[in-house]
Write a protein that holds these residues in place. Sequence first.
Motif, PDB file in Angstrom:
ATOM      1  N   LYS A 155      50.131 -14.565  24.168  1.00  0.00           N
ATOM      2  CA  LYS A 155      50.286 -13.111  24.717  1.00  0.00           C
ATOM      3  C   LYS A 155      51.263 -13.024  26.024  1.00  0.00           C
ATOM      4  O   LYS A 155      51.763 -12.056  25.994  1.00  0.00           O
ATOM      5  CB  LYS A 155      48.716 -12.834  25.175  1.00  0.00           C
TER       6      LYS A 155
ATOM      7  N   LEU B 155      52.454  -3.825  21.889  1.00  0.00           N
ATOM      8  CA  LEU B 155      51.908  -5.046  22.810  1.00  0.00           C
ATOM      9  C   LEU B 155      50.672  -4.758  23.211  1.00  0.00           C
ATOM     10  O   LEU B 155      49.654  -5.725  23.263  1.00  0.00           O
ATOM     11  CB  LEU B 155      52.876  -5.216  24.006  1.00  0.00           C
TER      12      LEU B 155
ATOM     13  N   MET C 208      54.499 -13.584  24.570  1.00  0.00           N
ATOM     14  CA  MET C 208      55.126 -12.065  24.074  1.00  0.00           C
ATOM     15  C   MET C 208      55.418 -10.975  25.147  1.00  0.00           C
ATOM     16  O   MET C 208      56.309 -10.501  24.759  1.00  0.00           O
ATOM     17  CB  MET C 208      53.969 -11.886  23.160  1.00  0.00           C
ATOM     18  N   SER C 209      54.333 -10.881  26.113  1.00  0.00           N
ATOM     19  CA  SER C 209      54.704  -9.882  27.120  1.00  0.00           C
ATOM     20  C   SER C 209      56.039 -10.034  27.455  1.00  0.00           C
ATOM     21  O   SER C 209      56.717  -9.234  28.140  1.00  0.00           O
ATOM     22  CB  SER C 209      53.656  -9.889  28.160  1.00  0.00           C
TER      23      SER C 209
ATOM     24  N   ILE D 280      59.248  -9.144  25.409  1.00  0.00           N
ATOM     25  CA  ILE D 280      59.212  -7.622  25.282  1.00  0.00           C
ATOM     26  C   ILE D 280      60.042  -6.995  26.795  1.00  0.00           C
ATOM     27  O   ILE D 280      60.774  -6.031  26.444  1.00  0.00           O
ATOM     28  CB  ILE D 280      57.841  -6.942  25.119  1.00  0.00           C
TER      29      ILE D 280
END
Length: 159
Positions: free
Chosen positions: A98, A82, A101-102, A105
């Motif tokens: 982004k 990441l 995606m963070s 996770i």
Amino acid sequence: ISNTRDSGLKFMEISGIFLWGLAYAFEHASDMQKLKFQVQCKKRGIKGACCKEGFWSFSRHPNYFGEWGVWVALTVIVFPSLLSLLQEENEKISRLHKILMSLCIFSPSIAMYICLTWWTGAIPAEHYSIQKRKEYKEYVKQVPMFFPDFNKMISHYLR
């Protein structure tokens, strides 16, 4: 595993794999301790007993803690990828992507904690345990619900 440009695993990825194995072993050992306790109670005709053996003397739900640890470990494993992705200059990946995606996770370990404590796990289980087991109220006063008492655990195993 890695999305980084360098080959090989990073220290954090290796640490995450180790943590995953440790958490899985902790969960499994907790489940086996509880099963052994239940079998012994059944053989002796004991009903409504409270398991306080092994990891169950340091946490009221050590198996849930181990399960959560597995998910935290997976987050640790993918974190270097990441970081690499976030630092990469790429016009095809927007700031929104982004951020999403963070969130993707980190959200599984957060969701598992909430699930294992509030929705289906510890708190609902304790509601019934207090009703079914006489000594459970005292157990609640002495042993933490989710996170093990690591000080007590370390002093117990290092004596």
